[in-house]
Design an enzyme around this catalytic site. Structure first.
Site, mmCIF file in Angstrom:
data_model
loop_
_atom_site.group_PDB
_atom_site.id
_atom_site.type_symbol
_atom_site.label_atom_id
_atom_site.label_comp_id
_atom_site.label_asym_id
_atom_site.label_seq_id
_atom_site.Cartn_x
_atom_site.Cartn_y
_atom_site.Cartn_z
ATOM 1 C CG HIS A 1 -1.185 -0.575 7.370
ATOM 2 N ND1 HIS A 1 -0.447 -1.703 7.654
ATOM 3 C CD2 HIS A 1 -0.783 -0.166 6.146
ATOM 4 C CE1 HIS A 1 0.360 -1.967 6.643
ATOM 5 N NE2 HIS A 1 0.184 -1.048 5.705
ATOM 6 N N GLY B 1 0.814 -1.199 0.000
ATOM 7 C CA GLY B 1 0.000 0.000 0.000
ATOM 8 C C GLY B 1 0.849 1.251 0.000
#
Length: 591
Positions: free
Chosen positions: A226, A56
Site C-alpha cells: 500500500h 482494499g
C-alpha cells in the site's frame, strides 16, 4: 525514478466497480453485488464450506480474481487500498451462507481485521445457533517486519495469503469439514513467509503525482503493498544473483532473532512451495530471470522446491517490483500437521478462478538435461586478402566499435521517439561482439575477408532483429565481393567494388531506397561517392553524414519510423537512429 501516473479509466471513483463488472464478463460463473462490491459464485454449492476474503482494491487479481470453484466463494472489495466496511462483508457472508459454515481469510491489516471481524460478530449475534459456523484466519507473512517492530500489530499480509486461499479453497471444494478447512488454512498461514522488493512506489488513480521516492539507482527492500516504505534502501541496484540470496536469507534464516519466523532445519531437510509474484509493473522477461535466480539460490541452500508458481497474484497497482514467498511444507515430524502430499495436491487442484496462474504440478528435477552442442560450421576456402596497413585496419575497427558504444544513449534517445527504443542497445551489442573478435584475433587486417565474415556472424548472433539481419546480409555480401578478386591487397578500388555489390545484394532483401529515412540513406550515399572517388574517403564519409542528418526531415517510407506518427517526427526533427549509427561508424572508420 518516475512512477507511472497515467491510467485508463472512466473516473477514479467508478474504477473498482467497472473493473469488477469486467471480471464478471470474463467469467459467467461469477456474479456481482455492485452496491456492496462483492464478487461471488453465481450458484454456490451450499453443501460445502464457503471461503470469503477481501480487502482494499488495487491488488488484482487478488482478491476478486480468485473467486471460482476450488478457491474463493466470495471476495469483498473496498476502494483502492481501503478496507471494505463491515456491512459489505456481512452481505458476502449472507450471499454464500451454507450448511457447513464459512471461513474468512484476511491479510493482517487493522482495517481488514476490524471490519471482517465485526461482520463475523454481527452474523453470530443474529444467528446464535450458528455462532461457531464462521471461522476467522489472519495471514501475516511479511518477514520484513521484525518481532520488535511488529510486537503489537504483527506482520503484514502479502502474497503468501494467495497460497492460503488456494489450499483452503481446494479442500473446501473437495468437501472438507469446517474444522478441516479452518485447520489447514491456519497451518498454511503459520508456515508461509514473504519478502518484497521494488524499484519504485506505485501511483493511486485519482491522486496527485507524488515526488519521486527512489533514486534512479536505488531499490527498496521490504516495502508493503500500500506504498508503505520498506526496511531499507539499497544503491546501486544489485544484480539479481546478489539480491535474491539476500532476500531468501530473510525468509529462511534460523539465526536472525527478529525474522526467524519459519522453522527451517537446514542440511537438505526442508521442502518448499515457491511463489514468485509480480507486484504489478514488472515485465514477464524480468520475472522469468527472477524465477531462475530464486531456484538457483534455493538449490545452493539445499532447500528442495516441490512446486513453483510464478505470475501476477498480489499486486500493488503498478508497482515495478516482485515478492518471493516460501511455504515450508510438512516434514512428518508434527502429528497435528497435514501431510506434504495433501498440501501439494491442494495447490495442484484445478480451479475455475481466472486469477490463478498455470503451474507445472510437479517437483523440480535435480538434474539438467544435457543437450549436445550443434556441430561447428564447416570452414570455407580461405582468401589471402591483406590490408595494406594491418595496424591501421585494426585501429579503425576498434575506433568504430568504441564510437558506437559511446553513442548508445543518444541513439537510444532517438529510437525512443522514432522507433521501438532498442536500436542503440542493438548496435552496442554488435560493437561489443566485434571488439571481442578483435581481441581474439578473429578480426584482423591480416585476413580481411575472414574479418568481414566474422563481423557478419557477430551481427547475426548478437544483434538480432531487423538491424542484425541487415548488417549480417550486407557484411556477408561484402565478404563475397572482396573475395571475388582473389588473393592480393585490399585496395580502395577493391573495397569500392565490393561495397557496391554488397549494397545491390542488400537491395534484394529490403524495399528501402534513398531517401527512405533508414540506414540505407547514408549507406547508399557513401557507396555512391566512394565508387566515384575511391581515393577520397573523407568526401564519401561527409556526404554520408549529411544524408544521415537529412533523415530529420524525410517522411518515413520504410523501417522503424514508418509506423510512427508523422506529425511527431516532424515536430521532434530527430534523425533516423539506424542512419545515425551508420554515420557514427563511417566517421570513426575514417578517423
Amino acid at each position: 525514478m518516475v512512477v507511472q501516473s497515467k491510467h485508463f479509466l472512466n473516473t477514479a471513483p467508478s474504477l473498482v466497480v467497472d473493473s469488477l463488472e469486467g471480471l464478471c464478463t470474463l467469467n459467467p460463473q461469477l456474479a456481482l453485488d455492485a452496491g456492496n462490491k462483492v464478487v461471488h459464485l453465481a450458484s454456490p454449492d451450499r453443501s460445502k464450506v464457503a471461503i470469503v476474503c477481501g480487502g482494499g482494491s488495487g491488488h488484482e487479481p487478488s482478491h476478486s480474481g480468485f473467486v471460482g470453484e476450488g478457491i474463493l466463494s466470495a471476495a469483498v472489495c473496498g476502494t483502492v487500498f481501503a478496507s471494505p466496511s463491515a456491512g459489505q462483508v456481512r452481505r458476502a457472508i449472507d450471499l454464500v451462507d451454507n450448511e457447513k459454515g464459512t471461513v474468512i481469510i484476511v491479510k493482517n491489516y487493522t482495517g481488514d481485521i476490524l471490519n471482517f471481524g465485526l461482520a463475523k460478530e454481527q452474523y453470530a449475534s443474529t444467528h446464535p445457533d450458528r455462532d461457531d459456523q464462521v471461522r476467522f484466519v489472519i495471514v501475516g507473512d511479511d518477514v520484513a517486519v521484525g518481532r520488535t517492530q511488529g510486537a503489537i500489530v504483527g506482520r503484514r499480509g502479502l502474497a503468501g495469503v494467495c497460497l492460503v486461499y488456494k489450499i483452503a479453497g481446494a479442500l473446501a471444494h473437495r468437501g472438507g469439514s469446517l474444522e478441516e478447512v479452518y485447520d489447514v488454512a491456519q497451518w498454511a498461514s503459520d508456515h508461509v513467509g514473504t519478502i518484497g522488493v521494488g524499484l519504485e512506489h506505485c501511483h493511486v488513480p485519482g491522486t496527485a503525482v507524488s515526488d519521486t521516492n527512489l533514486g534512479p539507482e536505488e531499490i527498496e527492500i521490504g516495502l508493503g503493498i500500500h506504498n508503505e516504505s520498506g526496511i531499507r534502501r539499497v544503491s546501486p541496484v544489485p544484480p539479481l544473483n546478489e539480491l535474491v540470496p539476500s532476500l531468501l536469507e530473510m525468509i529462511t534464516s534460523t539465526s536472525d532473532k527478529e525474522r526467524s519466523f519459519l522453522p527451517f532445519k537446514g542440511k537438505g531437510q526442508d521442502n518448499v512451495a515457491l511463489l514468485v509474484n509480480n507486484l504489478g509493473g514488472l515485465s514477464e522477461l524480468e520475472l522469468g530471470c527472477i524465477v531462475r535466480e530464486v531456484r538457483g539460490s534455493l538449490d545452493d541452500s539445499n532447500i528442495v522446491i516441490k512446486r513453483v508458481i510464478s505470475g501476477t497474484f498480489m499486486t500493488s497497482l503498478n508497482m515495478p517490483g516482485f515478492s518471493i514467498t516460501l511455504l515450508l511444507l510438512p516434514d512428518g515430524s508434527d502429528p497435528n500437521a497435514p501431510s506434504e502430499e495433501l498440501i501439494l495436491s491442494l495447490l495442484d487442484a484445478d480451479t475455475s478462478a481466472p486469477g490463478w496462474k498455470w503451474s507445472s504440478k510437479a517437483a523440480l528435477s535435480t538434474t539438467t538435461q544435457s543437450i549436445a552442442p550443434p556441430p561447428a560450421p564447416t570452414a570455407g576456402r580461405s582468401i589471402d586478402l591483406k590490408a595494406p596497413d594491418v595496424a591501421l585496419f585494426n585501429d579503425a575497427i576498434e575506433r568504430a566499435c568504441k564510437a558506437l558504444i559511446a553513442a548508445e544513449p543518444e541513439i537510444t534517445r532517438m529510437d525512443n521517439i522514432a522507433g521501438d527504443g532498442d536500436c542503440g542497445l542493438t548496435l552496442q551489442d554488435g560493437a561489443t561482439g566485434v571488439l571481442k573478435e578483435l581481441e581474439k584475433g578473429t578480426v584482423t587486417g591480416n585476413d580481411v575477408v575472414g574479418s568481414v565474415i566474422a563481423i557478419a556472424r557477430v551481427a547475426e548472433e548478437t544483434m538480432g532483429g531487423t538491424s542484425g539481419a541487415l548488417y549480417s546480409i550486407f557484411f556477408s555480401a561484402l565478404a563475397q565481393g572482396l573475395a571475388a578478386g582473389g588473393p592480393g591487397a585490399a585496395t580502395p578500388q577493391r573495397w569500392a567494388r565490393a561495397l557496391k555489390s554488397a549494397l545491390e545484394r542488400l537491395y534484394s532483401y529490403t524495399r528501402a531506397r534513398p531517401p527512405s529515412r533508414t540506414l540505407v540513406d547514408p549507406l547508399a550515399s557513401f557507396v555512391r561517392i566512394f565508387n566515384a572517388m575511391s581515393t577520397n574517403l573523407t568526401s564519401a564519409v561527409k556526404i554520408a553524414g549529411e544524408a544521415a542528418e537529412g533523415t530529420r526531415d524525410i517522411v518515413a517510407k520504410a523501417g522503424r519510423s514508418a509506423y510512427v506518427d508523422t506529425a511527431l517526427l516532424k515536430a521532434e526533427r530527430v534523425p533516423d537512429p539506424g542512419a545515425w549509427g551508420v554515420k557514427v561508424v563511417l566517421e570513426a572508420l575514417a578517423g
